[in-house]
Design an enzyme around this catalytic site. Sequence first.
Site, PDB file in Angstrom:
ATOM      1  CB  SER A  24     -15.141  59.934 -13.813  1.00  0.00           C
ATOM      2  OG  SER A  24     -14.650  58.983 -14.714  1.00  0.00           O
ATOM      3  CG  ASN A  25     -17.793  58.079 -18.110  1.00  0.00           C
ATOM      4  OD1 ASN A  25     -17.451  56.915 -18.204  1.00  0.00           O
ATOM      5  ND2 ASN A  25     -17.194  59.063 -18.785  1.00  0.00           N
TER       6      ASN A  25
END
Length: 213
Positions: A24-25
Amino acid sequence: MKSPLVLVTAGPTREKIDPIRFISNYSTGMFGYKIAEEARDRGCRVVLVTGPVSIEPPSGVKTIQVESAIEMQKAVKTWSNKADYIFMAAAVSDWRAADPARAKIKKIGRKMSLELKENPDILKTLGKRKTYRLVGFALETENLIGNAAKKLKNKGLDIIVANRLTKNANLFGDNKIDVLIMDRYGGRDIYKGLSKGRLSKIILDKAFSFNIK
Ligand code: CTP
């Protein structure tokens, strides 16, 4: 007459590696949520497609929670046909695991690699056959103007909102940021030190007054 339908995407996507891990980020979803709230306050019908975030869904907005880029693409596809304006503020993961494991991956005591596959570019697909005004976002670490101009053109956007990730700035979250806003007719403005709430008003003003020449 029906009020305009505004479709907004927000937050990160999560791409499963195995049942307990993901890629993810750092996106908090703040920018997209502010845009959705501003559109709602202007009397629009708003659909917010959001990745996993820790902020509350805004009241008066139809919120669709998704996890992966593929799920986001599906929800966006369903609503884009009806939309008058689309704001693609989500930080969509460019990659997903090529072959997510069904069981927890165990360590093997040596180097390990993970094969990745590119996710579909949701925004680019939206730019191909437009019956709506389309606004994209870009976060860059270098060559802000050049990269933003390239994305504006390549993704068939009307407007792009770009900001640069600098050493001291935390661009994800609610702090004040500098942005460059470009449109497909060469319009270019720079805004410095504004909150995402304030910027949302500016972005909506621009999108709502944008005329196809
Ligand atoms: N975007 C998208 N689908 C993807 C990746 C990005 O719809 N798979 C959208 C984002 O929501 C954003 C815009 O495209 O509005 C730009 O995203 P960004 O990550 O900056 O650009 P990329 O196309 O991923 O380009 P690059 O990785 O080369 O910077």
